[in-house]
Design a protein around this motif. Structure first.
Motif, PDB file in Angstrom:
ATOM      1  N   MET A  25     -29.490 -32.570 -21.991  1.00 19.62           N
ATOM      2  CA  MET A  25     -30.125 -33.783 -21.234  1.00 19.62           C
ATOM      3  C   MET A  25     -30.462 -33.672 -19.728  1.00 19.62           C
ATOM      4  SD  MET A  25     -30.688 -36.384 -23.273  1.00 19.62           S
ATOM      5  CE  MET A  25     -30.469 -37.922 -21.955  1.00 19.62           C
ATOM      6  N   GLY A  63     -24.735 -39.855 -24.368  1.00 20.92           N
ATOM      7  CA  GLY A  63     -26.178 -40.329 -24.344  1.00 20.92           C
ATOM      8  C   GLY A  63     -26.283 -41.168 -23.164  1.00 20.92           C
ATOM      9  N   LEU A 124     -33.974 -38.101 -24.188  1.00 22.99           N
ATOM     10  CA  LEU A 124     -32.803 -38.653 -24.796  1.00 22.99           C
ATOM     11  C   LEU A 124     -33.050 -38.943 -26.317  1.00 22.99           C
ATOM     12  CD1 LEU A 124     -29.796 -41.010 -24.047  1.00 22.99           C
ATOM     13  CD2 LEU A 124     -31.058 -41.389 -26.367  1.00 22.99           C
ATOM     14  N   LEU A 128     -31.303 -35.992 -28.724  1.00 21.74           N
ATOM     15  CA  LEU A 128     -30.593 -36.466 -29.868  1.00 21.74           C
ATOM     16  C   LEU A 128     -30.974 -36.353 -31.375  1.00 21.74           C
ATOM     17  CD1 LEU A 128     -28.833 -39.672 -27.996  1.00 21.74           C
ATOM     18  CD2 LEU A 128     -27.937 -37.149 -28.311  1.00 21.74           C
TER      19      LEU A 128
END
Length: 295
Positions: A25, A63, A124, A128
């Motif tokens: 990230m 996250g 994100l 993810l």
């Protein structure tokens, strides 16, 4: 074992995975550690006994923390990683489990640079879902979007990534053969041999930090990169190059008189070098913890 120690032990079981998520990230090992530490602090303050899926809960927290950190970069007008290279993960060919988790799925520096061009929600959703398989039903609430909207963000990010970051050859032996040929050509000043291992659309990114005015230097195309043959030769002649893995791909740690000078990473596709990343920023090299690899 008291409740706090038990909770800490359970958290440690997930730490490596959480750092892998945060690194993808953020592209920064220091910031990834900060995000993981923040996840632990939030867990310690929570009603942990009511958490059914601890791994999922922690991944969601990391996250959200990473999303806030990416947005904070934008608000503060900080230099993004588009103007500097992401932190490389350097390891010997036989690495420990933490490094193996961080470099899994061939997340090379070239791909991390491309991810910097995405918006924080796009990044994100892509990281993810595409890299860690999290369902959009869980991703949506993190970015305050519906699962359908989260799916669209990931799809948009995927289109922007595909074809931009070269897909590396999976065979490490083939990678090393091409990279060694590059070093031999550079050391011998053999321009023809150097050109022969470069892809026509090769991209070179060189980040010297404050020592390089204007930030990261980017060269595109075989002619432009081959035009640095003299620089490559001087570096190859003066430096001692130790073969290493950089984000799972073939690379070198270069040292001069026993002092770490640079880290080089190569993306090899169809037996041609499609990307070269060179980090020579002394401040950032000092923070990578590469003691011993420069020998």
């Amino acid at each position: 074992m008291d409740g706090h120690d038990f909770l800490a032990e359970r958290f440690e079981e997930h730490r490596t995975h959480l750092k892998a998520v945060a690194y993808r990230m953020l592209g920064s090992l220091t910031e990834a550690d900060d995000a993981v530490q923040e996840a632990w602090l939030r867990l310690a303050r929570s009603e942990a006994g009511e958490i059914g899926n601890l791994g999922g809960w922690l991944t969601t927290v990391v996250g959200r923390v990473c999303l806030d950190m990416l947005r904070s970069r934008t608000r503060r007008g900080e230099t993004s990683l588009e103007a500097r290279l992401p932190d490389p993960i350097v390891s010997e060919p036989a690495a420990g489990p933490e490094h193996e988790a961080l470099i899994a799925d061939s997340v090379g520096l070239a791909l991390l640079v491309v991810l910097e061009a995405l918006t924080p929600p796009e990044r994100l959703a892509f990281v993810l879902h595409d890299m860690f398989g999290m369902p959009f039903e869980e991703i949506g609430p993190i970015i305050d979007r519906s699962p359908v909207a989260a799916r669209k963000l990931a799809s948009r990010a995927r289109r922007r990534v595909q074809g931009t970051a070269p897909e590396p050859d999976p065979d490490p032996v083939a990678q090393r053969r091409v990279v060694d040929a590059f070093l031999t050509a550079a050391r011998g000043g053999d321009l023809d041999a150097l050109v022969a291992v470069l892809d026509p659309d090769v991209v070179l990114r060189a980040d010297g930090g404050k020592a390089l005015p204007g930030g990261m230097r980017v060269l595109r195309g075989r002619e432009a990169v081959a035009g640095q043959a003299g620089t490559f030769q001087r570096m190859a002649t003066l430096a001692t190059s130790r073969p290493v893995l950089v984000n799972g791909a073939a690379g070198f740690v270069n040292s001069v008189d026993g002092e770490l000078f640079s880290v080089m990473s190569f993306t090899v596709t169809d037996d041609k070098i499609t990307a070269i990343e060179i980090l020579s920023d002394p401040d950032r090299l000092a923070r990578l913890g590469l003691a011993g690899l420069e020998k």
